[in-house]
Motif scaffolding. Structure first.
Motif, PDB file in Angstrom:
ATOM      1  N   ARG A 306       4.285  10.026  -6.659  1.00 19.13           N
ATOM      2  CA  ARG A 306       5.316   8.991  -6.497  1.00 19.13           C
ATOM      3  C   ARG A 306       5.129   8.161  -5.236  1.00 19.13           C
ATOM      4  O   ARG A 306       5.784   7.132  -5.071  1.00 19.13           O
ATOM      5  N   ARG A 307       4.295   8.544  -4.349  1.00 17.76           N
ATOM      6  CA  ARG A 307       4.068   7.750  -3.142  1.00 17.76           C
ATOM      7  C   ARG A 307       3.422   6.413  -3.510  1.00 17.76           C
ATOM      8  O   ARG A 307       2.579   6.344  -4.410  1.00 17.76           O
ATOM      9  N   PRO A 308       3.811   5.330  -2.819  1.00 13.98           N
ATOM     10  CA  PRO A 308       3.264   4.000  -3.159  1.00 13.98           C
ATOM     11  C   PRO A 308       1.746   3.947  -3.106  1.00 13.98           C
ATOM     12  O   PRO A 308       1.119   3.252  -3.904  1.00 13.98           O
ATOM     13  N   VAL A 309       1.166   4.643  -2.184  1.00 22.21           N
ATOM     14  CA  VAL A 309      -0.280   4.554  -2.037  1.00 22.21           C
ATOM     15  C   VAL A 309      -1.001   5.118  -3.257  1.00 22.21           C
ATOM     16  O   VAL A 309      -2.130   4.716  -3.564  1.00 22.21           O
ATOM     17  N   LEU A 310      -0.362   6.056  -3.984  1.00 27.48           N
ATOM     18  CA  LEU A 310      -0.957   6.601  -5.191  1.00 27.48           C
ATOM     19  C   LEU A 310      -0.394   5.949  -6.449  1.00 27.48           C
ATOM     20  O   LEU A 310      -1.100   5.817  -7.446  1.00 27.48           O
ATOM     21  N   ALA A 311       0.912   5.597  -6.421  1.00 30.16           N
ATOM     22  CA  ALA A 311       1.508   4.952  -7.593  1.00 30.16           C
ATOM     23  C   ALA A 311       0.902   3.570  -7.839  1.00 30.16           C
ATOM     24  O   ALA A 311       0.653   3.181  -8.984  1.00 30.16           O
ATOM     25  N   ASP A 312       0.692   2.744  -6.784  1.00 28.43           N
ATOM     26  CA  ASP A 312       0.107   1.401  -6.908  1.00 28.43           C
ATOM     27  C   ASP A 312      -0.901   1.219  -5.785  1.00 28.43           C
ATOM     28  O   ASP A 312      -0.612   0.608  -4.755  1.00 28.43           O
ATOM     29  N   PRO A 313      -2.079   1.810  -5.930  1.00 31.41           N
ATOM     30  CA  PRO A 313      -3.032   1.763  -4.815  1.00 31.41           C
ATOM     31  C   PRO A 313      -3.487   0.339  -4.472  1.00 31.41           C
ATOM     32  O   PRO A 313      -3.841   0.079  -3.327  1.00 31.41           O
ATOM     33  N   LEU A 314      -3.445  -0.664  -5.470  1.00 26.40           N
ATOM     34  CA  LEU A 314      -3.887  -2.042  -5.178  1.00 26.40           C
ATOM     35  C   LEU A 314      -2.767  -2.896  -4.604  1.00 26.40           C
ATOM     36  O   LEU A 314      -3.019  -3.998  -4.106  1.00 26.40           O
ATOM     37  N   GLY A 315      -1.517  -2.427  -4.717  1.00 26.23           N
ATOM     38  CA  GLY A 315      -0.390  -3.215  -4.195  1.00 26.23           C
ATOM     39  C   GLY A 315      -0.500  -3.495  -2.706  1.00 26.23           C
ATOM     40  O   GLY A 315      -0.389  -4.655  -2.274  1.00 26.23           O
ATOM     41  N   PRO A 316      -0.692  -2.485  -1.872  1.00 25.27           N
ATOM     42  CA  PRO A 316      -0.821  -2.767  -0.435  1.00 25.27           C
ATOM     43  C   PRO A 316      -1.990  -3.679  -0.116  1.00 25.27           C
ATOM     44  O   PRO A 316      -1.904  -4.516   0.787  1.00 25.27           O
ATOM     45  N   ILE A 317      -3.089  -3.541  -0.906  1.00 22.72           N
ATOM     46  CA  ILE A 317      -4.244  -4.421  -0.653  1.00 22.72           C
ATOM     47  C   ILE A 317      -3.879  -5.872  -1.000  1.00 22.72           C
ATOM     48  O   ILE A 317      -4.221  -6.816  -0.264  1.00 22.72           O
ATOM     49  N   ALA A 318      -3.174  -6.059  -2.147  1.00 21.42           N
ATOM     50  CA  ALA A 318      -2.765  -7.421  -2.516  1.00 21.42           C
ATOM     51  C   ALA A 318      -1.809  -8.009  -1.476  1.00 21.42           C
ATOM     52  O   ALA A 318      -1.905  -9.201  -1.119  1.00 21.42           O
ATOM     53  N   ALA A 319      -0.856  -7.203  -1.003  1.00 16.94           N
ATOM     54  CA  ALA A 319       0.078  -7.700   0.026  1.00 16.94           C
ATOM     55  C   ALA A 319      -0.685  -8.098   1.282  1.00 16.94           C
ATOM     56  O   ALA A 319      -0.406  -9.143   1.887  1.00 16.94           O
ATOM     57  N   ARG A 320      -1.643  -7.290   1.649  1.00 10.59           N
ATOM     58  CA  ARG A 320      -2.436  -7.648   2.843  1.00 10.59           C
ATOM     59  C   ARG A 320      -3.308  -8.863   2.579  1.00 10.59           C
ATOM     60  O   ARG A 320      -3.569  -9.661   3.487  1.00 10.59           O
ATOM     61  N   GLU A 321      -3.727  -9.033   1.321  1.00 12.62           N
ATOM     62  CA  GLU A 321      -4.541 -10.222   1.001  1.00 12.62           C
ATOM     63  C   GLU A 321      -3.730 -11.498   1.173  1.00 12.62           C
ATOM     64  O   GLU A 321      -4.223 -12.496   1.737  1.00 12.62           O
TER      65      GLU A 321
END
Length: 410
Positions: A306-321
């Motif tokens: 359930r942690r964001p880093v495992l639930a949506d691993p590309l989300g943080p990368i997209a936000a940083r992009e």
């Protein structure tokens, strides 16, 4: 004392001479007090001499006694086999049969009080040697496959030990040695059985069992030789002698002291029903513990998923992009604005320099003419080349102004 003459094969002594000399030597011995245990008492009616056998309770040594029948029959308490006595007499050699005996003139039964005092002295001696120390005692195996049992034949002690032990653990096997447990032959036979069972590699624990009895009946189990034999055993020994109040010395030397033969049976093997129930309880505890552990680990894995880093691993990368793209756009804007400002400033300065420079003056139709010593000096020329037909005004050094018309080259 004279030395007997030497003999040879040619001049041997007759039997009577040897017997007479032995008798003479023995007659020189004085009277002695001797203590032992009676193993045989023969006092036939109508005879004046009684025959007895006195045995050393700690060794396989015996001595023949002769006494008057009246003294033997009148002893109080009556003399019986197995009784401990102290006798006074003189050694005598019977010439006709060539036998040695002790001619007794006094027999004193050893009282219970004296026996107990001797046992206490022996107890102190063995304790001082460390035979009672708990550090030297060994723990019997929890589940012995074969048990050595030393007891009297068809005794209640044997029945109790075997019956109770097999009812508690049916797989147990017994190697039984039946020996006397009281009397003159008890100690040597128990020692022989103890040594045989101790040498047997299959026997894992040895039980000494006997029912209750008087102090005299239990006296063999306070014998010094038996105590030392038990202490020397490599196999753990369980002592089950008498009842709870009975405490012979072998109880202190043995590795385990049982109050009764029944208690010994309970100590040497576990109860099958109790062990089965205990294993069932352990199995249930293990099941609950394993189930709880699996649930905890499953909950931990679910929380990790359930942690964001495992639930949506590309989300943080997209936000940083997006952030990086915005920062790049802002950086580009700042750089372009800076370049535009510098370009405008540069144009302004260039215009100022152009307006203030001599080239602009020459472009408006003026010229600077130098002569004389300044012929070799550099001449500033206008960037704008005059066209044909343009008129130039030249101011000379004397201040006169002349009009010069350039001639075009076509």
């Amino acid at each position: 004392m004279t030395t007997p003459p030497a003999t040879s094969a040619e001049e041997p002594w007759p039997v009577r001479t040897v017997a007479r000399k032995i008798q003479a030597w023995i007659d020189r011995l004085g009277a002695v007090w001797v203590e032992g245990q009676l193993t045989q008492v023969t006092a036939r009616p109508g005879t004046g001499t009684a025959f007895l056998v006195l045995r050393d309770p700690a060794a396989d040594v015996s001595l023949n006694l002769t006494a008057s029948t009246a003294m033997v029959r009148g002893a109080v308490p009556p003399l019986a086999e197995g009784a401990r006595v102290v006798v006074h007499g003189r050694p005598s050699y019977f010439f006709g049969r060539g036998t040695l005996s002790l001619r007794v003139d006094e027999i004193r039964p050893v009282g219970v009080g004296e026996l107990l005092a001797r046992i206490e002295r022996l107890r102190a001696l063995l304790a001082a040697e460390g035979l009672f120390d708990a550090a030297r005692k060994r723990r019997p195996p929890r589940l012995p496959r074969c048990v050595g049992l030393i007891t009297s034949r068809a005794s209640a002690a044997e029945h109790d030990v075997v019956t109770v032990a097999t009812s508690r653990w049916p797989a147990v096997r017994f190697r039984t040695c039946n020996t006397p447990t009281q009397g003159a032959q008890a100690v040597p036979e128990i020692l022989d059985a103890l040594g045989a069972l101790d040498r047997d590699p299959e026997v894992e624990v040895i039980v000494l069992a006997r029912g209750g009895g008087s102090v005299e009946d239990l006296l063999p189990f306070s014998d010094e030789a038996l105590c030392r034999g038990v202490a020397a055993c490599r196999t753990p020994v369980v002592s089950a002698i008498g009842h709870e109040p009975d405490t012979p010395l072998v109880d202190h030397v043995a590795d385990v002291r049982a109050a009764t033969p029944t208690d010994a049976a309970k100590r040497i093997v576990p109860d099958l029903a109790e062990e089965t129930a205990y294993l069932g309880a352990l199995r249930r505890r293990m099941h609950r513990a394993l189930h709880a552990w699996v649930e905890r680990e499953d909950a931990t894995l679910a929380a990790l998923r359930r942690r964001p880093v495992l639930a949506d691993p590309l989300g943080p990368i997209a936000a940083r992009e997006d952030t990086v793209a915005a920062l790049r756009g802002r950086a580009r804007q700042v750089v372009e604005a800076g370049l535009t400002a510098r370009e405008a400033d540069l144009r302004h300065r260039r215009a100022s320099l152009t307006a203030l420079g001599p080239a602009a003056t020459l472009a408006r139709g003026y010229a600077i003419v130098q002569h004389g010593d300044a012929v070799d000096a550099p001449v500033v020329r206008s960037a704008a080349t005059p066209s044909a037909g343009d008129a130039l005004r030249v101011r000379l050094a004397d201040g006169a102004v002349h009009a010069v018309v350039t001639e075009g080259s076509g």
